[in-house]
Write a protein that holds these residues in place. Sequence first.
Motif, PDB file in Angstrom:
ATOM      1  N   LEU A 145       0.813  -1.216   0.000  1.00 46.27           N
ATOM      2  CA  LEU A 145       0.000   0.000   0.000  1.00 46.27           C
ATOM      3  C   LEU A 145       0.848   1.268   0.000  1.00 46.27           C
ATOM      4  N   VAL A 146       1.906   1.292   0.787  1.00 46.52           N
ATOM      5  CA  VAL A 146       2.726   2.503   0.857  1.00 46.52           C
ATOM      6  C   VAL A 146       3.344   2.814  -0.504  1.00 46.52           C
ATOM      7  N   THR A 147       3.796   1.789  -1.206  1.00 45.65           N
ATOM      8  CA  THR A 147       4.379   2.017  -2.533  1.00 45.65           C
ATOM      9  C   THR A 147       3.324   2.401  -3.565  1.00 45.65           C
ATOM     10  N   ARG A 148       2.053   2.183  -3.245  1.00 46.89           N
ATOM     11  CA  ARG A 148       0.961   2.582  -4.140  1.00 46.89           C
ATOM     12  C   ARG A 148       0.386   3.941  -3.783  1.00 46.89           C
ATOM     13  N   GLY A 149       0.998   4.625  -2.811  1.00 43.86           N
ATOM     14  CA  GLY A 149       0.589   5.985  -2.514  1.00 43.86           C
ATOM     15  C   GLY A 149      -0.119   6.197  -1.194  1.00 43.86           C
ATOM     16  N   LEU A 150      -0.210   5.167  -0.353  1.00 43.14           N
ATOM     17  CA  LEU A 150      -0.860   5.347   0.944  1.00 43.14           C
ATOM     18  C   LEU A 150      -0.084   6.351   1.790  1.00 43.14           C
ATOM     19  N   ARG A 151      -0.802   7.325   2.331  1.00 44.78           N
ATOM     20  CA  ARG A 151      -0.202   8.314   3.226  1.00 44.78           C
ATOM     21  C   ARG A 151      -0.714   8.092   4.644  1.00 44.78           C
ATOM     22  N   PRO A 152       0.021   8.552   5.641  1.00 43.87           N
ATOM     23  CA  PRO A 152      -0.372   8.305   7.037  1.00 43.87           C
ATOM     24  C   PRO A 152      -1.784   8.771   7.372  1.00 43.87           C
ATOM     25  N   GLU A 153      -2.226   9.870   6.778  1.00 38.96           N
ATOM     26  CA  GLU A 153      -3.539  10.422   7.132  1.00 38.96           C
ATOM     27  C   GLU A 153      -4.712   9.772   6.420  1.00 38.96           C
ATOM     28  N   HIS A 154      -4.450   8.849   5.495  1.00 39.85           N
ATOM     29  CA  HIS A 154      -5.525   8.223   4.721  1.00 39.85           C
ATOM     30  C   HIS A 154      -6.422   7.346   5.593  1.00 39.85           C
ATOM     31  N   ARG A 155      -7.653   7.192   5.114  1.00 38.53           N
ATOM     32  CA  ARG A 155      -8.635   6.302   5.751  1.00 38.53           C
ATOM     33  C   ARG A 155      -8.618   4.985   4.979  1.00 38.53           C
ATOM     34  N   VAL A 156      -8.394   3.872   5.698  1.00 33.54           N
ATOM     35  CA  VAL A 156      -8.151   2.573   5.055  1.00 33.54           C
ATOM     36  C   VAL A 156      -9.280   1.599   5.379  1.00 33.54           C
ATOM     37  N   LEU A 213      -2.229  -6.660   7.742  1.00 37.53           N
ATOM     38  CA  LEU A 213      -2.105  -5.275   7.277  1.00 37.53           C
ATOM     39  C   LEU A 213      -2.222  -4.309   8.444  1.00 37.53           C
ATOM     40  N   ALA A 214      -3.179  -4.548   9.326  1.00 41.05           N
ATOM     41  CA  ALA A 214      -3.370  -3.645  10.467  1.00 41.05           C
ATOM     42  C   ALA A 214      -2.101  -3.539  11.296  1.00 41.05           C
ATOM     43  N   ILE A 215      -1.513  -4.678  11.640  1.00 36.99           N
ATOM     44  CA  ILE A 215      -0.296  -4.658  12.453  1.00 36.99           C
ATOM     45  C   ILE A 215       0.843  -4.012  11.669  1.00 36.99           C
ATOM     46  N   GLY A 216       0.884  -4.263  10.367  1.00 38.43           N
ATOM     47  CA  GLY A 216       1.917  -3.633   9.552  1.00 38.43           C
ATOM     48  C   GLY A 216       1.809  -2.120   9.516  1.00 38.43           C
ATOM     49  N   LEU A 217       0.583  -1.601   9.669  1.00 35.25           N
ATOM     50  CA  LEU A 217       0.379  -0.152   9.579  1.00 35.25           C
ATOM     51  C   LEU A 217       0.444   0.562  10.923  1.00 35.25           C
ATOM     52  N   THR A 218       0.474  -0.178  12.036  1.00 35.43           N
ATOM     53  CA  THR A 218       0.608   0.494  13.332  1.00 35.43           C
ATOM     54  C   THR A 218       1.960   1.203  13.357  1.00 35.43           C
ATOM     55  N   GLY A 219       1.955   2.401  13.865  1.00 36.30           N
ATOM     56  CA  GLY A 219       3.176   3.200  13.860  1.00 36.30           C
ATOM     57  C   GLY A 219       3.347   4.016  12.603  1.00 36.30           C
ATOM     58  N   TYR A 220       2.518   3.783  11.587  1.00 39.88           N
ATOM     59  CA  TYR A 220       2.571   4.562  10.340  1.00 39.88           C
ATOM     60  C   TYR A 220       1.266   5.306  10.100  1.00 39.88           C
ATOM     61  N   LEU A 221       0.163   4.591  10.181  1.00 43.48           N
ATOM     62  CA  LEU A 221      -1.135   5.171   9.842  1.00 43.48           C
ATOM     63  C   LEU A 221      -1.670   6.018  10.995  1.00 43.48           C
ATOM     64  N   THR A 222      -1.999   7.269  10.695  1.00 47.58           N
ATOM     65  CA  THR A 222      -2.642   8.130  11.691  1.00 47.58           C
ATOM     66  C   THR A 222      -4.137   8.274  11.420  1.00 47.58           C
ATOM     67  N   GLY A 223      -4.554   8.020  10.188  1.00 42.15           N
ATOM     68  CA  GLY A 223      -5.974   8.010   9.863  1.00 42.15           C
ATOM     69  C   GLY A 223      -6.606   6.726  10.358  1.00 42.15           C
ATOM     70  N   PRO A 224      -7.937   6.619  10.277  1.00 42.09           N
ATOM     71  CA  PRO A 224      -8.624   5.428  10.772  1.00 42.09           C
ATOM     72  C   PRO A 224      -8.469   4.223   9.847  1.00 42.09           C
ATOM     73  N   TYR A 225      -8.479   3.056  10.453  1.00 41.28           N
ATOM     74  CA  TYR A 225      -8.423   1.781   9.737  1.00 41.28           C
ATOM     75  C   TYR A 225      -9.645   0.964  10.128  1.00 41.28           C
TER      76      TYR A 225
END
Length: 280
Positions: free
Chosen positions: A66-77, A87-99
């Motif tokens: 996802l990050v290489t496809r343009g996912l930004r920290p503030e995005h809603r996933v 994916l959720a565990i992979g994004l902890t510490g990166y994603l600030t938007g809701p998952y």
Amino acid sequence: MYKRPIWKRAVNRARSGLYRVVTVAERVVRWHDDALLPPAHLRIWYYNTWRPSAFGRACETARTELVTRGLRPEHRVLDIGSGIGNLAIGLTGYLTGPYDGIEIHPEAVAWCQGAITPRHPTFRFHRADVASEAYNPEGAAPSSAYRFPFRDRSFDFIFLSSVFTHMLPDAVEHYLHEIVRLLAPGGVSVASYFLLGDEAREGVEQGRSFMSFGVTHPSGLCRLHDAAVPEAAVALDESFVRDAHSRAGLRVRDIRRGAWWSGTAHDQDVLVVERDEKSG
């Protein structure tokens, strides 16, 4: 409705019991370990191995996809088919938007709700009681009519890992329309498939695919691994998939070709699509 033979059900129960013994043993060995690691029997169910390193790689691979496809920290996933939270565990510490993760398997959802959400409250998990001959035969809603429990335009990124590989054409088309409904303007969806283009079809017909797809579905739009359990594994005609995206209002931005058809295990094709701004 298809029902597995008694002997197969007995074997599955015995195997499940053995997997749970591994979970108990691991808990004894790792009782002091505070890492976010799903129970061993669930890791075996999803990844065919109990090894924590394999699950760690799955977390990193999903995040990178996802990050290489343009996912930004503030995005809603939205993670459709969220499984045991890789994916959720992979994004902890990166994603600030809701998952939001949504999954058919109740035990996987319960583990994620009990282990991940208390530590990361913006990561939420939901059960989808969708009917599937392979995974949830008594589900309340057919996948071809299921409406996701989220408001229109709620997400910037939608991820489906090995979901369309277990769905028949009418359900795939319905899900694509749901994806358009859920994506915000400019939103992106990343999804994996077994795509039957010319090269892949030749590999399947010559028996080089890592799993057989010898059964042609009555629709003529896909091939099945098992006629008795159609959703066990589905390879979809690429022209159908492209046309279905177009009808739904999604534009294919990129295709990463997998090598599943030449013998590489689980190496699926990945489509990156964008919401057409002319869509509603």
